[in-house]
Design a protein around this motif. Structure first.
Motif, PDB file in Angstrom:
ATOM      1  N   LEU A  80       2.274  17.793  19.813  1.00  0.00           N
ATOM      2  CA  LEU A  80       2.439  18.472  18.531  1.00  0.00           C
ATOM      3  C   LEU A  80       3.384  17.692  17.619  1.00  0.00           C
ATOM      4  N   LEU A  81       4.420  17.093  18.204  1.00  0.00           N
ATOM      5  CA  LEU A  81       5.340  16.252  17.431  1.00  0.00           C
ATOM      6  C   LEU A  81       4.584  15.104  16.772  1.00  0.00           C
ATOM      7  N   LEU A  82       3.720  14.445  17.534  1.00  0.00           N
ATOM      8  CA  LEU A  82       2.957  13.321  16.981  1.00  0.00           C
ATOM      9  C   LEU A  82       2.000  13.794  15.890  1.00  0.00           C
ATOM     10  N   PHE A  83       1.355  14.940  16.101  1.00  0.00           N
ATOM     11  CA  PHE A  83       0.492  15.505  15.069  1.00  0.00           C
ATOM     12  C   PHE A  83       1.262  15.648  13.760  1.00  0.00           C
ATOM     13  N   GLY A  84       2.445  16.277  13.848  1.00  0.00           N
ATOM     14  CA  GLY A  84       3.234  16.508  12.645  1.00  0.00           C
ATOM     15  C   GLY A  84       3.666  15.225  11.973  1.00  0.00           C
ATOM     16  N   LEU A  85       4.099  14.241  12.773  1.00  0.00           N
ATOM     17  CA  LEU A  85       4.574  12.986  12.196  1.00  0.00           C
ATOM     18  C   LEU A  85       3.437  12.202  11.552  1.00  0.00           C
ATOM     19  N   PHE A  86       2.252  12.258  12.124  1.00  0.00           N
ATOM     20  CA  PHE A  86       1.105  11.604  11.495  1.00  0.00           C
ATOM     21  C   PHE A  86       0.906  12.133  10.072  1.00  0.00           C
ATOM     22  N   VAL A  87       0.986  13.440   9.912  1.00  0.00           N
ATOM     23  CA  VAL A  87       0.753  14.064   8.602  1.00  0.00           C
ATOM     24  C   VAL A  87       1.902  13.758   7.642  1.00  0.00           C
ATOM     25  N   VAL A  88       3.137  13.915   8.122  1.00  0.00           N
ATOM     26  CA  VAL A  88       4.307  13.669   7.269  1.00  0.00           C
ATOM     27  C   VAL A  88       4.331  12.211   6.810  1.00  0.00           C
ATOM     28  N   ASN A  89       4.059  11.279   7.725  1.00  0.00           N
ATOM     29  CA  ASN A  89       4.063   9.866   7.361  1.00  0.00           C
ATOM     30  C   ASN A  89       2.951   9.523   6.384  1.00  0.00           C
ATOM     31  N   ALA A  90       1.779  10.155   6.553  1.00  0.00           N
ATOM     32  CA  ALA A  90       0.668   9.899   5.635  1.00  0.00           C
ATOM     33  C   ALA A  90       1.004  10.379   4.225  1.00  0.00           C
ATOM     34  N   ALA A  91       1.627  11.535   4.131  1.00  0.00           N
ATOM     35  CA  ALA A  91       2.006  12.056   2.814  1.00  0.00           C
ATOM     36  C   ALA A  91       3.048  11.150   2.167  1.00  0.00           C
ATOM     37  N   PHE A  92       3.987  10.660   2.970  1.00  0.00           N
ATOM     38  CA  PHE A  92       5.017   9.776   2.441  1.00  0.00           C
ATOM     39  C   PHE A  92       4.413   8.440   1.995  1.00  0.00           C
ATOM     40  N   THR A  93       3.477   7.922   2.780  1.00  0.00           N
ATOM     41  CA  THR A  93       2.823   6.667   2.425  1.00  0.00           C
ATOM     42  C   THR A  93       2.084   6.783   1.102  1.00  0.00           C
ATOM     43  N   ALA A  94       1.486   7.941   0.865  1.00  0.00           N
ATOM     44  CA  ALA A  94       0.709   8.153  -0.365  1.00  0.00           C
ATOM     45  C   ALA A  94       1.577   8.120  -1.620  1.00  0.00           C
ATOM     46  N   THR A  95       2.893   8.269  -1.473  1.00  0.00           N
ATOM     47  CA  THR A  95       3.770   8.238  -2.651  1.00  0.00           C
ATOM     48  C   THR A  95       3.972   6.822  -3.185  1.00  0.00           C
ATOM     49  N   GLY A  96       3.675   5.810  -2.374  1.00  0.00           N
ATOM     50  CA  GLY A  96       3.882   4.424  -2.786  1.00  0.00           C
ATOM     51  C   GLY A  96       5.276   3.911  -2.490  1.00  0.00           C
ATOM     52  N   LEU A  97       6.178   4.781  -2.046  1.00  0.00           N
ATOM     53  CA  LEU A  97       7.546   4.345  -1.753  1.00  0.00           C
ATOM     54  C   LEU A  97       7.631   3.356  -0.590  1.00  0.00           C
ATOM     55  N   PRO A  98       6.829   3.536   0.475  1.00  0.00           N
ATOM     56  CA  PRO A  98       6.922   2.568   1.573  1.00  0.00           C
ATOM     57  C   PRO A  98       6.641   1.129   1.134  1.00  0.00           C
ATOM     58  N   GLU A  99       5.660   0.948   0.229  1.00  0.00           N
ATOM     59  CA  GLU A  99       5.367  -0.408  -0.232  1.00  0.00           C
ATOM     60  C   GLU A  99       6.553  -1.007  -0.971  1.00  0.00           C
ATOM     61  N   GLN A 100       7.249  -0.177  -1.749  1.00  0.00           N
ATOM     62  CA  GLN A 100       8.429  -0.661  -2.456  1.00  0.00           C
ATOM     63  C   GLN A 100       9.533  -1.040  -1.456  1.00  0.00           C
ATOM     64  N   MET A 101       9.684  -0.215  -0.411  1.00  0.00           N
ATOM     65  CA  MET A 101      10.699  -0.508   0.593  1.00  0.00           C
ATOM     66  C   MET A 101      10.366  -1.792   1.349  1.00  0.00           C
ATOM     67  N   LEU A 102       9.076  -1.992   1.653  1.00  0.00           N
ATOM     68  CA  LEU A 102       8.664  -3.202   2.346  1.00  0.00           C
ATOM     69  C   LEU A 102       8.913  -4.444   1.493  1.00  0.00           C
ATOM     70  N   ALA A 103       8.675  -4.327   0.193  1.00  0.00           N
ATOM     71  CA  ALA A 103       8.919  -5.459  -0.706  1.00  0.00           C
ATOM     72  C   ALA A 103      10.393  -5.831  -0.705  1.00  0.00           C
ATOM     73  N   ARG A 104      11.263  -4.820  -0.680  1.00  0.00           N
ATOM     74  CA  ARG A 104      12.700  -5.097  -0.652  1.00  0.00           C
ATOM     75  C   ARG A 104      13.119  -5.723   0.677  1.00  0.00           C
ATOM     76  N   LEU A 105      12.501  -5.258   1.763  1.00  0.00           N
ATOM     77  CA  LEU A 105      12.806  -5.857   3.063  1.00  0.00           C
ATOM     78  C   LEU A 105      12.398  -7.318   3.099  1.00  0.00           C
ATOM     79  N   ARG A 106      11.210  -7.612   2.541  1.00  0.00           N
ATOM     80  CA  ARG A 106      10.760  -9.004   2.504  1.00  0.00           C
ATOM     81  C   ARG A 106      11.681  -9.854   1.654  1.00  0.00           C
ATOM     82  N   ASP A 107      12.169  -9.282   0.549  1.00  0.00           N
ATOM     83  CA  ASP A 107      13.115 -10.019  -0.294  1.00  0.00           C
ATOM     84  C   ASP A 107      14.408 -10.302   0.462  1.00  0.00           C
TER      85      ASP A 107
END
Length: 416
Positions: A281-308
């Motif tokens: 059930l924990l994994l079910f919830g995290l799959f959904v929460v992470n997908a919603a967060f990914t859809a905001t576009g913030l992870p891509e911005q964070m990844l760009a900063r990490l690469r920088d």
């Protein structure tokens, strides 16, 4: 976006702390509530939420947990623990045997199930022999965490990595098993040095009331040779199918679970009782929460900063560092869940997979709450009035984790 980000942060605060501060909402509850709120509020559609759940990981994990649970209801874990505990050997020899057995069992079976079944018995056996249980339980804990990294069977995060990167059983083992095997004697060396001259049970560490018998665990499960053989045959068949066929891992694991659930002697409810539904059930919830967060576009911005900043999630050495730190903040499985959406398409899947698995596995013994196995061991000590605090755990755990992470870094460089 504000609601999604707020829920994401609160869920991962719960992952790190163990519960949502101010509420009696544990990790599983926080992930479940977070997913439900996101769906109900329209931040993610029901269809998108279902699509976000990787059924391959869930099915594989359920199947393998069922296979591992079959050994528990057959009394195999209790039998092994008692056999090890009553060997006529000195403390250092007993520690070496315990580390070897724990590491191998964690690699071939689910490390959390092994810990739940064996930790209470080992603790009581040490007390009965007037041995200080701390070095033996820490050795058992570290070996379970480190040994589990050798195969995709060992832990949920291994399964997530293998499915995400499309690694076969053999590819995964070739990439991760050598440093996992090398870590086991290093555990013995560090613990033997840390507990030199402290193998006997000190008066301060005796159970409350001064009676070892008072701290005895529940009656062990009666050993069934027939059910153990059945579980062993199924487990070997599952591993063989992983190695020699191209059938999806999930289907193989589910077929093995199906065979074990149909029994004339063991009730299916008894077997399913030992499957960790909270983790699923924990994994079910995290799959959904992470997908919603990914859809905001913030992870891509964070990844760009990490690469920088010189850190790239497709770069194995960088990933080793990232997950080693992250897993001690939010936990092993949540750490892998966070990075999993961004690792597909890697040009070095074996090296990247080894970096993630070894980074989470080897770092998980640095602090007592770094893994579920550590929490299980600490809880068993608490029940018996034995002091296993943060500093005592870290005194052996930190140097062990650092040494093994350095070995992992050299190995990953070799793979690259």
């Amino acid at each position: 976006m504000d609601l999604t980000l707020t829920i994401f942060v609160l869920v991962y605060v719960a992952m790190g702390v163990g519960h949502l501060p101010g509420f009696r909402l544990d990790r599983t509850g926080a992930a479940t509530v977070g997913a439900m709120v996101l769906i109900a509020s329209g931040e993610i559609s029901p269809a998108a939420a279902w699509a976000a759940v990787d059924y391959r990981v869930i099915g594989l994990l359920f199947g393998l947990m069922t296979v591992s649970a079959a050994f528990m209801v057959a009394g195999f874990y209790d039998w092994i623990a008692n056999k090890i505990g009553h060997l006529v050997v000195g403390p250092k020899g007993l520690l070496a045997i315990l580390i070897a057995v724990s590491g191998v069992m964690a690699a071939l079976l689910n490390k959390d199930v092994v810990a739940v079944a064996m930790a209470p018995i080992l603790c009581s056996i040490c007390l009965g022999r007037q041995l200080n249980p701390l070095p033996f339980l820490l050795g058992f804990c570290f070996a379970a965490n480190f040994g589990s990294t050798a195969t995709l069977l060992g832990s949920p995060q291994n399964m997530i990595v293998a499915e995400t990167l499309n690694l076969s059983f053999v590819d995964f083992m070739v990439a991760a098993a050598p440093p996992a095997a090398l870590s086991l004697p290093l555990i013995w060396v560090v613990i033997a040095m840390c507990y030199r001259g402290r193998w006997s049970l000190p008066d301060a560490a005796r159970p409350a009331g001064g009676s070892v018998a008072a701290s005895a665990p529940d009656a062990p499960v009666k050993f069934s040779r027939g059910e153990t053989i059945k579980a062993g045959v199924v487990a070997l068949a599952v591993v063989a199918a992983f190695i020699f066929t191209d059938v999806p891992h999930m289907l193989i694991a589910l077929m093995g679970a199906s065979v074990l659930l149909v029994s004339r002697r063991i009730a299916s409810s008894n077997l399913l009782h030992h499957v960790n539904g909270d983790l699923l059930l924990l994994l079910f919830g995290l799959f959904v929460v992470n997908a919603a967060f990914t859809a905001t576009g913030l992870p891509e911005q964070m990844l760009a900063r990490l690469r920088d900043g010189g850190l790239d999630l497709h770069d194995p050495p960088s990933m080793l560092l990232i997950v080693a730190v992250l897993s001690n903040i939010v936990g092993n499985n949540p750490a892998v869940m966070l990075v999993a959406p961004f690792i597909s398409g890697s040009h070095e899947p074996e090296a990247l997979g080894a970096a993630i698995v070894l980074g989470t596995g080897f770092s998980s013994s640095a602090v007592v709450f770094g893994s579920l196995v550590g929490i299980i061991v600490a809880e068993e000590c608490r029940k018996r009035g034995i002091a296993l605090g943060f500093i005592e755990f870290a005194r052996a755990g930190v140097p062990t984790s650092i040494i093994c992470l350095l070995i992992a870094a050299v190995w990953i460089h070799h793979l690259g």
